[in-house]
Write a protein that holds these residues in place. Structure first.
Motif, PDB file in Angstrom:
ATOM      1  N   LEU B  15       5.648  67.842  33.219  1.00 10.02           N
ATOM      2  CA  LEU B  15       6.413  66.694  32.723  1.00 10.02           C
ATOM      3  C   LEU B  15       7.614  66.396  33.615  1.00 10.02           C
ATOM      4  O   LEU B  15       7.975  65.243  33.814  1.00 10.02           O
ATOM      5  CB  LEU B  15       6.859  66.937  31.283  1.00 10.02           C
ATOM      6  CG  LEU B  15       5.761  66.793  30.221  1.00 10.02           C
ATOM      7  CD1 LEU B  15       6.318  67.092  28.843  1.00 10.02           C
ATOM      8  CD2 LEU B  15       5.160  65.392  30.252  1.00 10.02           C
ATOM      9  N   ALA B  18       6.043  64.423  36.306  1.00 11.39           N
ATOM     10  CA  ALA B  18       5.423  63.167  35.878  1.00 11.39           C
ATOM     11  C   ALA B  18       6.463  62.155  35.403  1.00 11.39           C
ATOM     12  O   ALA B  18       6.306  60.950  35.610  1.00 11.39           O
ATOM     13  CB  ALA B  18       4.405  63.442  34.778  1.00 11.39           C
ATOM     14  N   LEU B  19       7.530  62.644  34.786  1.00  5.17           N
ATOM     15  CA  LEU B  19       8.514  61.720  34.217  1.00  5.17           C
ATOM     16  C   LEU B  19       9.690  61.465  35.149  1.00  5.17           C
ATOM     17  O   LEU B  19      10.640  60.771  34.778  1.00  5.17           O
ATOM     18  CB  LEU B  19       9.023  62.259  32.870  1.00  5.17           C
ATOM     19  CG  LEU B  19       7.954  62.389  31.780  1.00  5.17           C
ATOM     20  CD1 LEU B  19       8.548  63.004  30.528  1.00  5.17           C
ATOM     21  CD2 LEU B  19       7.340  61.037  31.450  1.00  5.17           C
ATOM     22  N   PHE B  20       9.619  62.027  36.366  1.00  4.50           N
ATOM     23  CA  PHE B  20      10.732  61.882  37.309  1.00  4.50           C
ATOM     24  C   PHE B  20      11.193  60.431  37.469  1.00  4.50           C
ATOM     25  O   PHE B  20      12.395  60.149  37.392  1.00  4.50           O
ATOM     26  CB  PHE B  20      10.347  62.499  38.660  1.00  4.50           C
ATOM     27  CG  PHE B  20      11.361  62.251  39.734  1.00  4.50           C
ATOM     28  CD1 PHE B  20      12.581  62.914  39.699  1.00  4.50           C
ATOM     29  CD2 PHE B  20      11.109  61.365  40.772  1.00  4.50           C
ATOM     30  CE1 PHE B  20      13.527  62.687  40.683  1.00  4.50           C
ATOM     31  CE2 PHE B  20      12.054  61.135  41.754  1.00  4.50           C
ATOM     32  CZ  PHE B  20      13.271  61.799  41.717  1.00  4.50           C
ATOM     33  N   PRO B  21      10.267  59.464  37.667  1.00  2.84           N
ATOM     34  CA  PRO B  21      10.745  58.085  37.849  1.00  2.84           C
ATOM     35  C   PRO B  21      11.492  57.550  36.639  1.00  2.84           C
ATOM     36  O   PRO B  21      12.333  56.672  36.781  1.00  2.84           O
ATOM     37  CB  PRO B  21       9.460  57.284  38.067  1.00  2.84           C
ATOM     38  CG  PRO B  21       8.432  58.276  38.402  1.00  2.84           C
ATOM     39  CD  PRO B  21       8.824  59.565  37.761  1.00  2.84           C
ATOM     40  N   PHE B  22      11.196  58.096  35.465  1.00  5.40           N
ATOM     41  CA  PHE B  22      11.840  57.580  34.267  1.00  5.40           C
ATOM     42  C   PHE B  22      13.218  58.204  34.054  1.00  5.40           C
ATOM     43  O   PHE B  22      14.209  57.500  33.935  1.00  5.40           O
ATOM     44  CB  PHE B  22      10.956  57.807  33.039  1.00  5.40           C
ATOM     45  CG  PHE B  22       9.654  57.060  33.117  1.00  5.40           C
ATOM     46  CD1 PHE B  22       9.626  55.676  33.037  1.00  5.40           C
ATOM     47  CD2 PHE B  22       8.459  57.730  33.302  1.00  5.40           C
ATOM     48  CE1 PHE B  22       8.436  54.974  33.129  1.00  5.40           C
ATOM     49  CE2 PHE B  22       7.267  57.037  33.402  1.00  5.40           C
ATOM     50  CZ  PHE B  22       7.259  55.666  33.314  1.00  5.40           C
ATOM     51  N   SER B  24      15.070  59.912  36.088  1.00  4.25           N
ATOM     52  CA  SER B  24      16.020  59.801  37.189  1.00  4.25           C
ATOM     53  C   SER B  24      16.587  58.384  37.299  1.00  4.25           C
ATOM     54  O   SER B  24      17.517  58.145  38.051  1.00  4.25           O
ATOM     55  CB  SER B  24      15.357  60.196  38.501  1.00  4.25           C
ATOM     56  OG  SER B  24      14.378  59.248  38.838  1.00  4.25           O
ATOM     57  N   ASN B  25      16.008  57.444  36.550  1.00  2.60           N
ATOM     58  CA  ASN B  25      16.498  56.064  36.590  1.00  2.60           C
ATOM     59  C   ASN B  25      17.313  55.692  35.367  1.00  2.60           C
ATOM     60  O   ASN B  25      17.650  54.518  35.178  1.00  2.60           O
ATOM     61  CB  ASN B  25      15.315  55.098  36.710  1.00  2.60           C
ATOM     62  CG  ASN B  25      14.944  54.854  38.156  1.00  2.60           C
ATOM     63  OD1 ASN B  25      15.804  54.695  39.006  1.00  2.60           O
ATOM     64  ND2 ASN B  25      13.656  54.853  38.448  1.00  2.60           N
ATOM     65  N   LYS B  28      20.235  52.996  35.226  1.00  2.00           N
ATOM     66  CA  LYS B  28      20.206  52.205  36.454  1.00  2.00           C
ATOM     67  C   LYS B  28      19.504  50.874  36.234  1.00  2.00           C
ATOM     68  O   LYS B  28      18.955  50.283  37.153  1.00  2.00           O
ATOM     69  CB  LYS B  28      19.488  52.986  37.559  1.00  2.00           C
ATOM     70  CG  LYS B  28      20.274  54.195  38.011  1.00  2.00           C
ATOM     71  CD  LYS B  28      19.629  54.836  39.219  1.00  2.00           C
ATOM     72  CE  LYS B  28      20.470  56.002  39.715  1.00  2.00           C
ATOM     73  NZ  LYS B  28      19.781  56.728  40.785  1.00  2.00           N
ATOM     74  N   ALA B  29      19.523  50.423  34.970  1.00  2.00           N
ATOM     75  CA  ALA B  29      18.792  49.198  34.647  1.00  2.00           C
ATOM     76  C   ALA B  29      19.429  47.977  35.290  1.00  2.00           C
ATOM     77  O   ALA B  29      18.812  46.923  35.375  1.00  2.00           O
ATOM     78  CB  ALA B  29      18.736  49.018  33.142  1.00  2.00           C
ATOM     79  N   ILE B  31      20.196  47.506  38.352  1.00  2.00           N
ATOM     80  CA  ILE B  31      19.858  47.278  39.764  1.00  2.00           C
ATOM     81  C   ILE B  31      19.188  45.915  39.892  1.00  2.00           C
ATOM     82  O   ILE B  31      18.149  45.651  39.279  1.00  2.00           O
ATOM     83  CB  ILE B  31      18.925  48.381  40.280  1.00  2.00           C
ATOM     84  CG1 ILE B  31      19.685  49.701  40.374  1.00  2.00           C
ATOM     85  CG2 ILE B  31      18.372  47.997  41.653  1.00  2.00           C
ATOM     86  CD1 ILE B  31      18.819  50.875  40.746  1.00  2.00           C
ATOM     87  N   PRO B  33      17.430  42.839  42.114  1.00  2.00           N
ATOM     88  CA  PRO B  33      16.691  42.654  43.360  1.00  2.00           C
ATOM     89  C   PRO B  33      17.573  41.943  44.376  1.00  2.00           C
ATOM     90  O   PRO B  33      18.439  41.144  43.995  1.00  2.00           O
ATOM     91  CB  PRO B  33      15.498  41.797  42.951  1.00  2.00           C
ATOM     92  CG  PRO B  33      15.892  41.163  41.672  1.00  2.00           C
ATOM     93  CD  PRO B  33      16.835  42.096  41.002  1.00  2.00           C
ATOM     94  N   TYR B 114      15.850  47.623  50.161  1.00  2.00           N
ATOM     95  CA  TYR B 114      15.382  47.657  48.765  1.00  2.00           C
ATOM     96  C   TYR B 114      13.945  48.165  48.696  1.00  2.00           C
ATOM     97  O   TYR B 114      13.603  48.980  47.846  1.00  2.00           O
ATOM     98  CB  TYR B 114      15.483  46.254  48.171  1.00  2.00           C
ATOM     99  CG  TYR B 114      15.099  46.143  46.716  1.00  2.00           C
ATOM    100  CD1 TYR B 114      15.896  46.695  45.726  1.00  2.00           C
ATOM    101  CD2 TYR B 114      13.947  45.461  46.328  1.00  2.00           C
ATOM    102  CE1 TYR B 114      15.555  46.579  44.396  1.00  2.00           C
ATOM    103  CE2 TYR B 114      13.592  45.342  44.999  1.00  2.00           C
ATOM    104  CZ  TYR B 114      14.406  45.901  44.029  1.00  2.00           C
ATOM    105  OH  TYR B 114      14.060  45.778  42.720  1.00  2.00           O
ATOM    106  N   ALA B 115      13.102  47.682  49.596  1.00  2.00           N
ATOM    107  CA  ALA B 115      11.691  48.064  49.565  1.00  2.00           C
ATOM    108  C   ALA B 115      11.420  49.305  50.405  1.00  2.00           C
ATOM    109  O   ALA B 115      10.263  49.708  50.562  1.00  2.00           O
ATOM    110  CB  ALA B 115      10.828  46.902  50.057  1.00  2.00           C
TER     111      ALA B 115
END
Lengths: 347, 135
Positions: B15, B18-22, B24-25, B28-29, B31, B33, B114-115
């Motif tokens: 977990l 698997a949940l790292f992107p969630f 760790s962010n 940070k909502a 951010i 573009p 950004y990308a």
């Protein structure tokens, strides 16, 4: 037949988002709802499977071995093929998980003249398996650039190695091609090796076609039917931060790719691909072959009602003594019995 | 459950990956573009503000156009590009692209960062900023 069925299923899976996101413009369904559902199904399903396996009792030690068990000190013990301790099991598991050691033993079976069966070495399954799994891992890690802002440095380093050929723009990434090629080989193997074709089911072909379609749409999107990557990242960052938004103007190929990946995630816990967790819980791999040293209690043994000798003697001591049967524990010494016992002892 | 400790430990490690992107962010909502800036003197002076191809195409496929331009200029010595409207442009990164888009750090770099894209254009070509830096 199984191959055609699976191929048809993947074609349908391609058409669903093509119509749903392309023609009907259901962008939030295909861009947000379905990916979230797929990830939930994946996580809950996989953990459920693993806990389910954990609840299954293993009545015997059943490691598959192909080497000398630990025995007398002058007999050479094969540590990896017949591990006797936890540490040796760990080493064996590491080699299995990281290098697919059991696939290395894959054999080719053929008929020689005179109807003899001959076996030969066949390493292609092992090579293609390694190529497939590792390139998929790198492709998977590379996608982290869509879910982190700023992207971790390591991802950029991986990508620069992956694109070291510097062909075209955007750079050709080697792992994408290797992934597609390896899956295609694994598919051809099922078609052209008669023994493998005989045991292949739709559930074997389907993941291959699905992964081919995922790699195919991914490469199509990178090299040919370009999408606006900034908007794609806006969408994926929205998913990662739980503030989903669906920017206008992302072309339908992206939704097709995303839907196929969602399908893979949702299908994962119910398919053969669940060996991601299963490889760690295979009793034929993760048990030590130490039955001569450690007793392995069968977990489903019910408590057996036993009547030990001590209890038996306790119950019948008087009668035993009366019948002249020797007893282990003498009765409470009484004054008049003392000489009789001594005389018995002398006899 | 048998060997519950080991299995739960394994699930927790899984977990964590698997949940790292969630996790760790978290927080940070906000951010946003990037918005590449078109605020350069040359663009401001343009009567009709348009690039060599339509905006959508440039957003999606500028890197493919650039590599096409490179091959055309350097390998086939053809320095004229005819766009989808039949208009002619000189094929040159310095003289055509960078003449208008002279603000590399506000235009190119914003999206590239950004990308997480690291184009090697600047290994050979000079951006204005770099030129000034070298002086």
């Amino acid at each position: 037949m199984g191959a055609l069925l699976s191929f048809g299923a993947v074609v349908v899976l391609l058409l669903i988002p093509a119509i749903g996101a392309g023609a009907l413009k259901l962008h939030s369904l295909f861009g947000v709802v379905i990916p979230y559902l797929a990830v939930i199904v994946f996580l809950v399903g996989l953990i459920n499977r693993v806990i389910g396996w954990g609840k299954v009792p293993v009545p015997f030690k059943i490691p598959t071995t192909c080497g000398q068990q630990k025995s007398l000190p002058w007999i050479k013990h094969s540590r990896l093929e017949s591990p006797a301790t936890g540490g040796e099991v760990f080493l064996r598991m590491v080699l299995e998980v990281l290098f697919f050691r059991s696939l290395f033993r894959n054999l080719r079976t053929e008929k020689a003249p005179g109807d003899r069966v001959v076996y030969g070495s066949s390493k292609w399954l092992w090579v293609a398996g390694l190529a497939f799994h590792y390139s998929f891992l790198i492709v998977f890690l590379r996608h982290l650039r869509f879910f982190k802002q700023p992207t971790p440095k390591i991802i950029g380093i991986i990508e620069s190695f992956d694109g070291f050929l510097q062909i075209g723009s955007p750079h050709l990434l080697v792992t994408g091609l290797v992934l597609f090629g390896a899956v295609f080989y694994l598919f051809l193997r099922r078609i052209f090796v008669p023994q493998v074709r005989y045991i292949s089911l739709p559930a074997d072909y389907f993941p291959l076609f699905l992964i081919m379609a995922i790699a195919g749409t991914g490469m199509l999107m990178r090299y040919f039917l370009r999408v606006d990557i900034i908007k794609v990242k806006e969408l994926t960052m929205g998913l990662a931060t739980f503030h989903p938004k669906v920017p206008e103007g992302i072309s339908v190929i992206f939704y097709i790719h995303l839907f196929l990946v969602s399908t893979l995630f949702a299908y994962f816990p119910f398919s053969k691909m669940v060996h991601l967790g299963g490889v760690f819980l295979s009793p034929t791999r993760n048990l030590a072959n130490n039955t001569r040293m450690v007793h392995h209690p069968n977990p489903w043994n019910y408590p057996v009602k036993v009547h030990t000798y001590e209890e038996y003697e306790e119950e019948f001591r008087d009668k035993m003594i009366a019948a002249g049967i020797p007893v282990e524990k003498q009765p409470e010494p009484r004054e008049e019995e003392q000489p009789t016992e001594e005389s018995e002892g002398k006899e | 459950m048998y060997d519950g400790g080991k299995i739960i430990a394994g699930i927790i490690i899984f977990l964590a990956f698997a949940l790292f992107p969630f996790y760790s962010n978290i927080g940070k909502a906000d951010i946003k573009p990037p918005k590449p800036s078109l605020d350069t003197p040359v663009i401001k002076a343009l009567k009709v503000k348009k690039c060599v191809e339509p905006e959508q195409y440039m957003r999606e496929s500028h890197m493919q156009l650039l590599i096409k331009w490179r091959d055309s200029a350097l390998r086939h010595a053809k320095r004229v590009y005819v766009n989808s409207n039949g208009e002619e442009y000189v094929i040159s990164l310095q003289k055509t692209c960078l003449r208008c888009h002279s603000n590399r750090s506000e235009f190119c770099d914003r999206c590239h960062k950004y990308a997480d894209v690291d184009p090697y254009c600047w290994d050979c070509h000079f951006s204005k900023a770099k030129q000034e830096e070298q002086r």
